[in-house]
Design a protein around this motif. Structure first.
Motif, PDB file in Angstrom:
ATOM      1  N   ARG A   1       0.835  -1.207   0.000  1.00  0.00           N
ATOM      2  CA  ARG A   1       0.000   0.000   0.000  1.00  0.00           C
ATOM      3  C   ARG A   1       0.867   1.254   0.000  1.00  0.00           C
ATOM      4  N   TRP A   2       1.979   1.237   0.749  1.00  0.00           N
ATOM      5  CA  TRP A   2       2.888   2.387   0.787  1.00  0.00           C
ATOM      6  C   TRP A   2       3.515   2.611  -0.592  1.00  0.00           C
TER       7      TRP A   2
ATOM      8  N   LEU B 269       2.304   1.617  -3.464  1.00  0.00           N
ATOM      9  CA  LEU B 269       1.256   2.035  -4.380  1.00  0.00           C
ATOM     10  C   LEU B 269       0.963   3.522  -4.238  1.00  0.00           C
ATOM     11  N   ARG B 270       0.943   4.021  -2.998  1.00  0.00           N
ATOM     12  CA  ARG B 270       0.703   5.449  -2.769  1.00  0.00           C
ATOM     13  C   ARG B 270       1.846   6.284  -3.347  1.00  0.00           C
ATOM     14  N   LYS B 271       3.088   5.845  -3.165  1.00  0.00           N
ATOM     15  CA  LYS B 271       4.233   6.565  -3.740  1.00  0.00           C
ATOM     16  C   LYS B 271       4.162   6.565  -5.271  1.00  0.00           C
TER      17      LYS B 271
ATOM     18  N   ASP C 193       1.436   6.390  -7.092  1.00  0.00           N
ATOM     19  CA  ASP C 193       0.368   7.319  -7.471  1.00  0.00           C
ATOM     20  C   ASP C 193       0.847   8.768  -7.400  1.00  0.00           C
ATOM     21  N   GLN C 194       1.649   9.097  -6.388  1.00  0.00           N
ATOM     22  CA  GLN C 194       2.194  10.448  -6.287  1.00  0.00           C
ATOM     23  C   GLN C 194       3.118  10.753  -7.461  1.00  0.00           C
TER      24      GLN C 194
END
Length: 94
Positions: free
Chosen positions: A20-21, A23-25, A27-28
């Motif tokens: 999840r971490w 994936l968030r990076k 997306d950023q």
């Protein structure tokens, strides 16, 4: 057996949180690479560069007037202006 179950659960939770971490990076990163984000960054950079150039020009004008007044004072001529009264153009408009 219980130990293996605990370790498996701990590994699975760690893997999910890491995924999840990441994936968030990702997306950023994708959001920063979009055309509108790039245009926005370029516009901010251009505005900052323009502001820096305007500040530099104001400093040159003030220091030029100050030095000219000093030279005129040394030569016994009337000063151009009091250098402390010179207000840069960018600050006058604000």
């Amino acid at each position: 057996m219980i130990r293996n179950l605990i370790l498996f659960t701990l590994g699975a939770v760690t893997g999910v949180l890491l995924f999840r971490w990441l994936l968030r990076k990702f997306d950023q990163l994708v959001a920063q690479a979009r055309p509108d984000a790039i245009v926005s960054r370029v516009a901010r950079s251009a505005q900052n560069a323009g502001d820096q150039v305007a500040d530099f020009i104001d400093d040159v004008r003030v220091n030029t007037r100050r030095r000219e007044s000093e030279l005129r004072a040394e030569l016994g001529m009337a000063p151009v202006l009091d250098p402390d009264e010179v207000v840069p153009q960018a600050r006058r408009q604000a």
